[in-house]
Design an enzyme around this catalytic site. Sequence first.
Site, PDB file in Angstrom:
ATOM      1  N   CYS A   2      30.894  36.004  48.594  1.00 26.23           N
ATOM      2  CA  CYS A   2      30.663  37.146  47.757  1.00 26.23           C
ATOM      3  C   CYS A   2      31.365  36.904  46.200  1.00 26.23           C
ATOM      4  O   CYS A   2      32.289  36.057  45.898  1.00 26.23           O
ATOM      5  CB  CYS A   2      31.130  38.600  48.260  1.00 26.23           C
ATOM      6  SG  CYS A   2      32.940  39.048  47.801  1.00 26.23           S
ATOM      7  N   CYS A   5      35.250  37.044  46.086  1.00 20.87           N
ATOM      8  CA  CYS A   5      35.679  35.807  46.737  1.00 20.87           C
ATOM      9  C   CYS A   5      35.505  34.955  45.694  1.00 20.87           C
ATOM     10  O   CYS A   5      36.548  33.780  45.550  1.00 20.87           O
ATOM     11  CB  CYS A   5      34.848  35.640  47.993  1.00 20.87           C
ATOM     12  SG  CYS A   5      35.514  36.725  49.302  1.00 20.87           S
ATOM     13  N   ASP A  28      37.898  45.053  34.824  1.00 22.74           N
ATOM     14  CA  ASP A  28      36.597  45.358  35.089  1.00 22.74           C
ATOM     15  C   ASP A  28      35.681  44.646  34.024  1.00 22.74           C
ATOM     16  O   ASP A  28      36.029  45.171  32.824  1.00 22.74           O
ATOM     17  CB  ASP A  28      36.373  46.608  35.469  1.00 22.74           C
ATOM     18  CG  ASP A  28      35.133  47.020  36.060  1.00 22.74           C
ATOM     19  OD1 ASP A  28      35.254  47.369  37.410  1.00 22.74           O
ATOM     20  OD2 ASP A  28      34.174  46.896  35.394  1.00 22.74           O
ATOM     21  N   HIS A  44      38.542  38.700  52.712  1.00 21.45           N
ATOM     22  CA  HIS A  44      37.094  39.271  52.513  1.00 21.45           C
ATOM     23  C   HIS A  44      37.336  40.405  53.532  1.00 21.45           C
ATOM     24  O   HIS A  44      37.237  40.170  54.815  1.00 21.45           O
ATOM     25  CB  HIS A  44      36.086  38.443  52.833  1.00 21.45           C
ATOM     26  CG  HIS A  44      34.706  39.259  52.350  1.00 21.45           C
ATOM     27  ND1 HIS A  44      34.439  39.425  51.237  1.00 21.45           N
ATOM     28  CD2 HIS A  44      34.076  40.345  53.040  1.00 21.45           C
ATOM     29  CE1 HIS A  44      33.317  40.345  51.451  1.00 21.45           C
ATOM     30  NE2 HIS A  44      33.175  40.639  52.583  1.00 21.45           N
ATOM     31  N   ASN A  84      35.304  52.993  45.986  1.00 22.31           N
ATOM     32  CA  ASN A  84      33.939  53.518  46.602  1.00 22.31           C
ATOM     33  C   ASN A  84      33.613  52.553  47.873  1.00 22.31           C
ATOM     34  O   ASN A  84      33.831  51.490  47.904  1.00 22.31           O
ATOM     35  CB  ASN A  84      32.902  53.130  45.418  1.00 22.31           C
ATOM     36  CG  ASN A  84      33.141  53.933  44.008  1.00 22.31           C
ATOM     37  OD1 ASN A  84      33.319  55.221  44.142  1.00 22.31           O
ATOM     38  ND2 ASN A  84      32.961  53.096  43.019  1.00 22.31           N
ATOM     39  N   HIS A  95      33.189  43.803  48.635  1.00 19.16           N
ATOM     40  CA  HIS A  95      34.569  43.426  48.693  1.00 19.16           C
ATOM     41  C   HIS A  95      35.551  44.460  48.701  1.00 19.16           C
ATOM     42  O   HIS A  95      35.403  44.850  47.430  1.00 19.16           O
ATOM     43  CB  HIS A  95      34.869  42.064  48.235  1.00 19.16           C
ATOM     44  CG  HIS A  95      35.996  41.306  48.300  1.00 19.16           C
ATOM     45  ND1 HIS A  95      35.933  40.125  48.476  1.00 19.16           N
ATOM     46  CD2 HIS A  95      37.148  41.608  48.086  1.00 19.16           C
ATOM     47  CE1 HIS A  95      37.446  39.529  48.604  1.00 19.16           C
ATOM     48  NE2 HIS A  95      38.004  40.637  48.390  1.00 19.16           N
ATOM     49  N   HIS A  97      38.061  46.843  47.274  1.00 22.69           N
ATOM     50  CA  HIS A  97      38.616  46.808  45.798  1.00 22.69           C
ATOM     51  C   HIS A  97      38.983  48.344  45.506  1.00 22.69           C
ATOM     52  O   HIS A  97      38.386  49.346  45.546  1.00 22.69           O
ATOM     53  CB  HIS A  97      37.853  46.227  44.661  1.00 22.69           C
ATOM     54  CG  HIS A  97      36.339  46.880  44.397  1.00 22.69           C
ATOM     55  ND1 HIS A  97      35.264  46.595  45.534  1.00 22.69           N
ATOM     56  CD2 HIS A  97      35.722  47.901  43.685  1.00 22.69           C
ATOM     57  CE1 HIS A  97      34.427  47.178  45.055  1.00 22.69           C
ATOM     58  NE2 HIS A  97      34.495  47.927  43.854  1.00 22.69           N
ATOM     59  N   HIS A  99      39.820  50.512  42.192  1.00 27.53           N
ATOM     60  CA  HIS A  99      39.760  50.715  40.749  1.00 27.53           C
ATOM     61  C   HIS A  99      41.135  51.439  40.284  1.00 27.53           C
ATOM     62  O   HIS A  99      41.580  52.435  40.817  1.00 27.53           O
ATOM     63  CB  HIS A  99      38.752  51.599  40.181  1.00 27.53           C
ATOM     64  CG  HIS A  99      37.288  51.086  40.502  1.00 27.53           C
ATOM     65  ND1 HIS A  99      36.322  50.626  39.720  1.00 27.53           N
ATOM     66  CD2 HIS A  99      36.526  50.968  41.741  1.00 27.53           C
ATOM     67  CE1 HIS A  99      35.405  50.334  40.273  1.00 27.53           C
ATOM     68  NE2 HIS A  99      35.531  50.566  41.612  1.00 27.53           N
TER      69      HIS A  99
HETATM   70  P1  AMP Z   1      31.956  49.408  42.828  1.00 25.65           P
HETATM   71  O1  AMP Z   1      30.790  50.004  42.189  1.00 25.65           O
HETATM   72  O2  AMP Z   1      32.876  50.592  43.196  1.00 25.65           O
HETATM   73  O3  AMP Z   1      31.598  48.608  44.001  1.00 25.65           O
HETATM   74  O4  AMP Z   1      32.734  48.522  41.669  1.00 25.65           O
HETATM   75  C1  AMP Z   1      32.335  47.233  41.316  1.00 25.65           C
HETATM   76  C2  AMP Z   1      33.179  47.171  40.079  1.00 25.65           C
HETATM   77  O5  AMP Z   1      32.853  45.409  39.954  1.00 25.65           O
HETATM   78  C3  AMP Z   1      32.228  47.709  38.899  1.00 25.65           C
HETATM   79  O6  AMP Z   1      32.979  48.538  38.198  1.00 25.65           O
HETATM   80  C4  AMP Z   1      31.794  46.484  38.127  1.00 25.65           C
HETATM   81  O7  AMP Z   1      31.826  46.537  36.470  1.00 25.65           O
HETATM   82  C5  AMP Z   1      32.518  45.319  38.520  1.00 25.65           C
HETATM   83  N1  AMP Z   1      32.331  43.992  38.342  1.00 25.65           N
HETATM   84  C6  AMP Z   1      31.095  43.558  38.862  1.00 25.65           C
HETATM   85  N2  AMP Z   1      31.186  41.999  38.757  1.00 25.65           N
HETATM   86  C7  AMP Z   1      32.336  41.939  38.049  1.00 25.65           C
HETATM   87  C8  AMP Z   1      32.900  40.611  37.235  1.00 25.65           C
HETATM   88  N3  AMP Z   1      32.157  39.358  37.367  1.00 25.65           N
HETATM   89  N4  AMP Z   1      34.112  40.623  36.600  1.00 25.65           N
HETATM   90  C9  AMP Z   1      34.872  41.878  36.736  1.00 25.65           C
HETATM   91  N5  AMP Z   1      34.131  43.156  37.079  1.00 25.65           N
HETATM   92  C10 AMP Z   1      33.080  42.855  37.745  1.00 25.65           C
END
Ligand code: AMP
Length: 111
Positions: A2, A5, A28, A44, A84, A95, A97, A99
């Site tokens: 993913c 990862c 982010d 993961h 989320n 994966h 996470h 915020h």
């Molecule tokens: P969620 O919508 O809670 O799954 O959050 C996923 C977050 O990952 C979003 O806020 C995206 O802006 C962030 N995101 C996606 N790809 C990347 C990346 N390559 N580097 C940093 N953040 C990312």
Amino acid sequence: MCIFCKIIAGEIPSGKVYEDETVYAFRDINPQAPTHILVVPKTHIGSVAEINADNSAVVAHIFEVIAQIAREEGLGNGYRVVSNCGADARQSVQHLHFHILGGRELTEQMA
Ligand code: AMP
């Protein structure tokens, strides 16, 4: 593998904020607040829904790391921690996470 990862493995560049044996944190790519950092387990785990007795130690550690990052980022006035989980919450990366959002007064709205 993913996308998170791949970030943890260094295959995709990221703005690294913190790293240890089990946790990685990075900025982010689409910040929703002046400070917007993602904190993830290196292992993961798909989402909060997959946390269980076998993997929750890393989640406890993530919260220690969140408190440390918040101090280092100067978020003493407050911040929000969000994870989320699933389609209704619009989870877009599968994966686990967390915020960290801060650096200004956040809106009253949480949902
Ligand atoms: P969620 O919508 O809670 O799954 O959050 C996923 C977050 O990952 C979003 O806020 C995206 O802006 C962030 N995101 C996606 N790809 C990347 C990346 N390559 N580097 C940093 N953040 C990312």
